[in-house]
Design a protein around this motif. Structure first.
Motif, PDB file in Angstrom:
ATOM      1  N   GLY A 167     -20.550  19.610  21.174  1.00 24.53           N
ATOM      2  CA  GLY A 167     -21.327  18.736  20.585  1.00 24.53           C
ATOM      3  C   GLY A 167     -21.157  18.818  19.084  1.00 24.53           C
ATOM      4  N   LEU A 168     -20.758  20.035  18.647  1.00 25.56           N
ATOM      5  CA  LEU A 168     -20.461  20.224  17.069  1.00 25.56           C
ATOM      6  C   LEU A 168     -19.271  19.414  16.773  1.00 25.56           C
ATOM      7  CD1 LEU A 168     -21.355  21.246  14.103  1.00 25.56           C
ATOM      8  CD2 LEU A 168     -20.064  23.383  15.038  1.00 25.56           C
ATOM      9  N   ALA A 169     -18.333  19.504  17.525  1.00 23.82           N
ATOM     10  CA  ALA A 169     -16.925  18.796  17.341  1.00 23.82           C
ATOM     11  C   ALA A 169     -17.196  17.212  17.478  1.00 23.82           C
ATOM     12  CB  ALA A 169     -16.036  19.240  18.369  1.00 23.82           C
ATOM     13  N   CYS A 170     -17.886  16.707  18.384  1.00 27.34           N
ATOM     14  CA  CYS A 170     -18.367  15.407  18.343  1.00 27.34           C
ATOM     15  C   CYS A 170     -18.973  14.877  17.127  1.00 27.34           C
ATOM     16  CB  CYS A 170     -19.160  14.918  19.699  1.00 27.34           C
ATOM     17  SG  CYS A 170     -18.069  15.224  20.996  1.00 27.34           S
ATOM     18  N   PHE A 171     -19.948  15.591  16.638  1.00 26.16           N
ATOM     19  CA  PHE A 171     -20.803  15.249  15.508  1.00 26.16           C
ATOM     20  C   PHE A 171     -19.939  15.252  14.404  1.00 26.16           C
ATOM     21  CE2 PHE A 171     -23.002  16.541  11.762  1.00 26.16           C
ATOM     22  CZ  PHE A 171     -24.224  15.686  11.773  1.00 26.16           C
ATOM     23  N   LEU A 172     -19.031  16.114  14.099  1.00 29.34           N
ATOM     24  CA  LEU A 172     -18.270  16.349  13.027  1.00 29.34           C
ATOM     25  C   LEU A 172     -17.131  15.006  12.890  1.00 29.34           C
ATOM     26  CD1 LEU A 172     -17.332  20.002  12.619  1.00 29.34           C
ATOM     27  CD2 LEU A 172     -18.716  18.571  11.203  1.00 29.34           C
ATOM     28  N   LEU A 173     -16.774  14.611  14.154  1.00 29.01           N
ATOM     29  CA  LEU A 173     -15.777  13.518  14.430  1.00 29.01           C
ATOM     30  C   LEU A 173     -16.642  12.321  13.921  1.00 29.01           C
ATOM     31  CD1 LEU A 173     -13.034  12.021  15.209  1.00 29.01           C
ATOM     32  CD2 LEU A 173     -14.070  12.206  17.866  1.00 29.01           C
ATOM     33  N   PHE A 174     -17.585  11.974  14.632  1.00 27.11           N
ATOM     34  CA  PHE A 174     -18.546  10.807  14.286  1.00 27.11           C
ATOM     35  C   PHE A 174     -18.917  11.007  12.759  1.00 27.11           C
ATOM     36  CE2 PHE A 174     -22.792   8.913  13.678  1.00 27.11           C
ATOM     37  CZ  PHE A 174     -22.753   7.782  14.513  1.00 27.11           C
ATOM     38  N   LEU A 175     -19.281  12.098  12.103  1.00 24.95           N
ATOM     39  CA  LEU A 175     -19.497  11.815  10.613  1.00 24.95           C
ATOM     40  C   LEU A 175     -18.125  11.674   9.931  1.00 24.95           C
ATOM     41  CD1 LEU A 175     -21.553  12.486   8.316  1.00 24.95           C
ATOM     42  CD2 LEU A 175     -20.893  15.014   8.323  1.00 24.95           C
ATOM     43  N   CYS A 176     -16.927  11.862  10.342  1.00 23.08           N
ATOM     44  CA  CYS A 176     -15.739  11.588   9.628  1.00 23.08           C
ATOM     45  C   CYS A 176     -15.576  10.194   9.815  1.00 23.08           C
ATOM     46  CB  CYS A 176     -14.475  12.482  10.111  1.00 23.08           C
ATOM     47  SG  CYS A 176     -14.720  14.177   9.429  1.00 23.08           S
ATOM     48  N   LEU A 177     -15.771   9.675  11.115  1.00 31.13           N
ATOM     49  CA  LEU A 177     -15.701   8.028  11.402  1.00 31.13           C
ATOM     50  C   LEU A 177     -16.515   7.538  10.387  1.00 31.13           C
ATOM     51  CD1 LEU A 177     -15.196   8.011  15.074  1.00 31.13           C
ATOM     52  CD2 LEU A 177     -13.416   7.638  13.318  1.00 31.13           C
ATOM     53  N   PHE A 178     -17.831   7.687  10.195  1.00 27.84           N
ATOM     54  CA  PHE A 178     -18.670   7.081   9.386  1.00 27.84           C
ATOM     55  C   PHE A 178     -18.246   7.211   7.799  1.00 27.84           C
ATOM     56  CE2 PHE A 178     -22.623   7.429   6.752  1.00 27.84           C
ATOM     57  CZ  PHE A 178     -23.149   6.213   6.751  1.00 27.84           C
ATOM     58  N   LEU A 179     -17.929   8.351   7.413  1.00 23.87           N
ATOM     59  CA  LEU A 179     -17.526   8.401   5.912  1.00 23.87           C
ATOM     60  C   LEU A 179     -16.436   7.438   5.710  1.00 23.87           C
ATOM     61  CD1 LEU A 179     -17.968  12.231   5.271  1.00 23.87           C
ATOM     62  CD2 LEU A 179     -19.375  10.286   4.628  1.00 23.87           C
ATOM     63  N   PHE A 180     -15.324   7.506   6.801  1.00 24.59           N
ATOM     64  CA  PHE A 180     -14.136   6.696   6.541  1.00 24.59           C
ATOM     65  C   PHE A 180     -14.683   5.144   6.429  1.00 24.59           C
ATOM     66  CE2 PHE A 180     -11.159   3.861   8.662  1.00 24.59           C
ATOM     67  CZ  PHE A 180     -10.135   3.984   7.618  1.00 24.59           C
ATOM     68  N   THR A 181     -15.423   4.875   7.347  1.00 22.47           N
ATOM     69  CA  THR A 181     -16.099   3.256   7.316  1.00 22.47           C
ATOM     70  C   THR A 181     -16.827   2.860   5.941  1.00 22.47           C
ATOM     71  OG1 THR A 181     -18.010   3.890   8.454  1.00 22.47           O
ATOM     72  CG2 THR A 181     -16.027   3.076   9.668  1.00 22.47           C
ATOM     73  N   VAL A 182     -17.569   3.893   5.536  1.00 26.71           N
ATOM     74  CA  VAL A 182     -18.099   3.582   4.345  1.00 26.71           C
ATOM     75  C   VAL A 182     -17.086   3.521   2.921  1.00 26.71           C
ATOM     76  CG1 VAL A 182     -19.594   5.068   2.579  1.00 26.71           C
ATOM     77  CG2 VAL A 182     -20.384   4.926   4.968  1.00 26.71           C
ATOM     78  N   VAL A 183     -16.230   4.452   3.275  1.00 26.88           N
ATOM     79  CA  VAL A 183     -15.397   4.309   1.976  1.00 26.88           C
ATOM     80  C   VAL A 183     -14.360   3.003   2.192  1.00 26.88           C
ATOM     81  CG1 VAL A 183     -13.151   5.218   0.896  1.00 26.88           C
ATOM     82  CG2 VAL A 183     -15.070   6.794   1.728  1.00 26.88           C
ATOM     83  N   TYR A 184     -13.944   2.822   3.246  1.00 26.14           N
ATOM     84  CA  TYR A 184     -13.300   1.553   3.658  1.00 26.14           C
ATOM     85  C   TYR A 184     -13.807   0.136   3.151  1.00 26.14           C
ATOM     86  CZ  TYR A 184      -9.390  -1.427   5.690  1.00 26.14           C
ATOM     87  OH  TYR A 184      -8.453  -2.213   5.860  1.00 26.14           O
ATOM     88  N   THR A 185     -15.040   0.232   3.528  1.00 26.97           N
ATOM     89  CA  THR A 185     -15.906  -1.297   3.199  1.00 26.97           C
ATOM     90  C   THR A 185     -16.519  -1.025   1.583  1.00 26.97           C
ATOM     91  OG1 THR A 185     -17.738   0.112   4.441  1.00 26.97           O
ATOM     92  CG2 THR A 185     -16.391  -1.492   5.733  1.00 26.97           C
ATOM     93  N   GLN A 186     -16.106  -0.104   0.968  1.00 26.93           N
ATOM     94  CA  GLN A 186     -16.635   0.141  -0.356  1.00 26.93           C
ATOM     95  C   GLN A 186     -17.951  -0.098  -0.535  1.00 26.93           C
ATOM     96  OE1 GLN A 186     -14.443  -3.171  -2.043  1.00 26.93           O
ATOM     97  NE2 GLN A 186     -12.628  -2.896  -1.343  1.00 26.93           N
ATOM     98  N   CYS A 187     -18.666   0.758   0.390  1.00 24.49           N
ATOM     99  CA  CYS A 187     -20.162   0.464   0.001  1.00 24.49           C
ATOM    100  C   CYS A 187     -20.430   1.577  -1.396  1.00 24.49           C
ATOM    101  CB  CYS A 187     -20.793   1.454   1.339  1.00 24.49           C
ATOM    102  SG  CYS A 187     -20.601   0.713   3.097  1.00 24.49           S
ATOM    103  N   ASP A 188     -21.426   0.780  -2.110  1.00 29.50           N
ATOM    104  CA  ASP A 188     -21.620   1.335  -3.388  1.00 29.50           C
ATOM    105  C   ASP A 188     -23.307   1.470  -3.626  1.00 29.50           C
ATOM    106  OD1 ASP A 188     -21.708   2.190  -5.964  1.00 29.50           O
ATOM    107  OD2 ASP A 188     -20.279   1.029  -6.638  1.00 29.50           O
ATOM    108  N   PRO A 189     -23.889   2.404  -3.039  1.00 30.21           N
ATOM    109  CA  PRO A 189     -25.242   2.344  -3.454  1.00 30.21           C
ATOM    110  C   PRO A 189     -25.877   2.384  -4.964  1.00 30.21           C
ATOM    111  CG  PRO A 189     -24.617   4.066  -1.662  1.00 30.21           C
ATOM    112  CD  PRO A 189     -23.450   3.510  -2.284  1.00 30.21           C
ATOM    113  N   VAL A 190     -24.923   2.895  -5.572  1.00 30.72           N
ATOM    114  CA  VAL A 190     -25.264   2.929  -7.291  1.00 30.72           C
ATOM    115  C   VAL A 190     -25.222   1.340  -7.763  1.00 30.72           C
ATOM    116  CG1 VAL A 190     -24.702   3.389  -9.406  1.00 30.72           C
ATOM    117  CG2 VAL A 190     -24.519   5.111  -7.481  1.00 30.72           C
ATOM    118  N   LEU A 191     -24.284   0.538  -7.260  1.00 25.10           N
ATOM    119  CA  LEU A 191     -24.046  -0.895  -7.576  1.00 25.10           C
ATOM    120  C   LEU A 191     -25.389  -1.751  -7.164  1.00 25.10           C
ATOM    121  CD1 LEU A 191     -22.587  -3.313  -8.600  1.00 25.10           C
ATOM    122  CD2 LEU A 191     -21.355  -3.487  -6.465  1.00 25.10           C
ATOM    123  N   PHE A 192     -25.651  -1.362  -5.744  1.00 25.41           N
ATOM    124  CA  PHE A 192     -26.948  -2.087  -5.271  1.00 25.41           C
ATOM    125  C   PHE A 192     -28.045  -1.956  -5.889  1.00 25.41           C
ATOM    126  CE2 PHE A 192     -30.246  -2.034  -1.976  1.00 25.41           C
ATOM    127  CZ  PHE A 192     -30.393  -3.576  -1.715  1.00 25.41           C
TER     128      PHE A 192
END
Length: 513
Positions: free
Chosen positions: A11-36
């Motif tokens: 379960g921990l491995a699945c969570f970490l994989l999920f978190l890594c995928l999310f962080l990758f998609t956030v970076v790739y889509t240039q999400c910028d809460p500060v700009l917002f």
């Protein structure tokens, strides 16, 4: 290592994989809460500009609103009826020839890969502009979704009554109607009502491609900065969605026999629903074949069947691989962010955890969020974050909040609260009581709902490019409008493969759960 320890590490491995995928998609889509946050005034100015609303403009909204409801009602009914007829041939538990099942499932998989907006754009080339093209698109969209849901329900139901009737010599379809359909009928009608709610939102944006509805009016008023008229349109759309949702909820309760109604009132209700369908159907604008070109149709289908393979396999910045990856990242990041906000909102959206007045207020808020079409969110957020994938993430996050909160709330209303109440009686604070008494029960349900919404967001992300919100949508629609059918065929093939891959992964995860 014990089995519980292995499950914990897994379960921990699945969570970490999920978190890594999310962080990758956030970076790739240039999400910028500060700009917002820095540009939030663009959003607040737009919202404040909607008040006071221009109530005098409401009469001009009613006709496009009727077209929206017209397409939704007719398309949902016809699509659901077709699904009811053809779904048995797709079910593995029925004794139809395998080749028929494989062919129909393949066609359903193709149809459900396309958003209603893309289907409507194709329909305008066939039937001209107007509500007939929009209704045709909604019918196909409903047929694909309802067929899949219905044959899945059939495969999960007991086939004994159907098999008994077949043994007695009854033919396939009558045996299905009398032996199997009564068992899946509550689920079928509930799904159809849910599709009606969804189709109202889809129909409201079909005006973007000339297929009727209120969407073109919304786009026009936003573009002209007439925000007081935009507020009036959104108010009318909210009231329509609120009315349809409450009617659907009441009808679903009747179907599930959670409430009763006298026979004379049932007859009146059936008469009203039938009359509504008949009026919506007979008042559809007729197809305009005068603008239909046989050569254009020939070029369209030949282009779809012989896609541009150089573009399909291109890994350049404007190639198909990059566009699909961006679409996938927008959908995933938007679904995750929407889920994070939806879980706490679902707890304050049900009377099982908060007072009725609080639940009513949040219910109105969630309906208001759901009543706004996703392309309108795109037009709003693009004024804050500018064109690009970040706008797509914000858009799908808002759409996911509205729909996921509703589905999560329905799950909360159906669970057993004994463990939660026992923890409260022992003096445990409500938050840890929810974490230990409720969330373990809901984990597989929430994951299943998340995967379903992610699948939906893939299709919605594929048209967000229409408003400059990134993804594969803009190249697809521009290719179709410019009659570049080979390139459009390559994009559609990529979209089909993407939806198929996500569907396969979702099935695997649901089987594990």
């Amino acid at each position: 290592m014990t089995r519980s320890s292995k499950n914990r590490w897994k379960g921990l491995a699945c969570f970490l994989l999920f978190l890594c995928l999310f962080l990758f998609t956030v970076v790739y889509t240039q999400c910028d809460p500060v700009l917002f946050w820095k540009r939030r005034s663009h959003l607040t100015d737009l919202l404040s500009g909607m008040f006071p609303m221009d109530f005098a403009y409401i009469p001009h909204i009613l006709t496009p609103l009727f077209y929206t409801i017209q397409m939704s009602v007719t398309g949902t009914v016809i699509g659901s009826v077709l699904a009811c007829i053809l779904a048995p041939a797709c079910a593995g538990s029925m004794d139809f020839p395998k080749w028929i099942r494989y062919v129909l499932r393949f066609l359903i998989q193709i149809l459900r890969s396309f958003p209603a907006l893309i289907l409507a754009l194709c329909a305008t080339f066939l039937f001209g502009l107007g509500t007939f093209a929009g209704t045709f698109a909604i019918t196909l969209y409903t047929f694909a979704i309802m067929t899949r849901l219905t044959y899945q329900d059939m495969e999960a139901a007991s086939p004994l009554a159907y098999q008994a009737l077949r043994t007695m010599g009854v033919s396939r379809f009558p045996a299905y109607i009398h032996g199997l359909f009564p068992e899946i009928a509550p689920s079928f009608f509930t799904n159809a009502l849910y599709m009606l709610e969804t189709n109202v939102r889809h129909s409201s944006i079909l005006g973007y491609v000339g297929a009727g509805g209120i969407g073109l009016l919304l786009n026009e008023k936003i573009s002209w900065l007439e925000y007081e008229k935009v507020g009036a349109i959104l108010l009318v759309l909210f009231l329509a969605v609120f009315t349809i949702e409450n009617l659907s909820r009441y009808l679903a309760a009747l179907i599930r026999k959670e409430c009763t109604l006298k026979k004379k009132y049932i007859k009146l209700l059936l008469f009203f629903l039938t009359a509504l369908f008949v009026v919506c159907t007979i008042t559809l604008s007729p197809p305009d074949f005068g603008r239909t070109s046989l050569q254009t149709m020939k070029n369209m289908f030949s282009g779809f069947l012989s896609p541009d393979w150089s573009f399909f396999f291109s890994t350049k910045k404007d190639g198909l691989f990059t566009l699909i990856l961006e679409t996938l990242c927008i959908a995933f990041a938007g679904t995750v962010i929407g889920t994070v906000f939806s879980i706490p909102l679902s707890f304050v959206n049900t009377r099982r955890f908060v007072p009725g007045s609080v639940a009513f207020i949040f219910n109105l808020l969630i309906i208001a969020i759901r009543s706004i079409p996703f392309l309108i969110y795109g037009l709003i957020f693009i004024r804050v974050s500018g064109p690009g994938p970040f706008t797509g993430v914000l858009t799908l996050s808002m759409c996911s909040i509205g729909l996921l909160t509703k589905r999560f709330t329905e799950a909360l209303d159906a669970i057993d609260l004994k463990a939660y109440r026992a923890l409260l009686a022992m003096g445990v604070h409500p938050v840890p009581a929810i974490c230990h008494g409720i969330l373990p029960q809901l984990k597989p349900i929430f994951i299943s709902i998340f995967l379903y919404r992610f699948d939906v967001n893939i299709r919605e992300a594929s048209v967000l490019g229409l408003v400059g919100a990134g993804g594969i949508g803009a190249p697809l629609i521009f290719s179709m409008n410019q009659y570049a059918w080979e390139k459009a065929g390559a994009i559609l093939l990529g979209l089909i493969l993407l939806v198929w891959l996500i569907d396969m992964i979702s099935v695997k995860i649901n089987h594990i759960l």
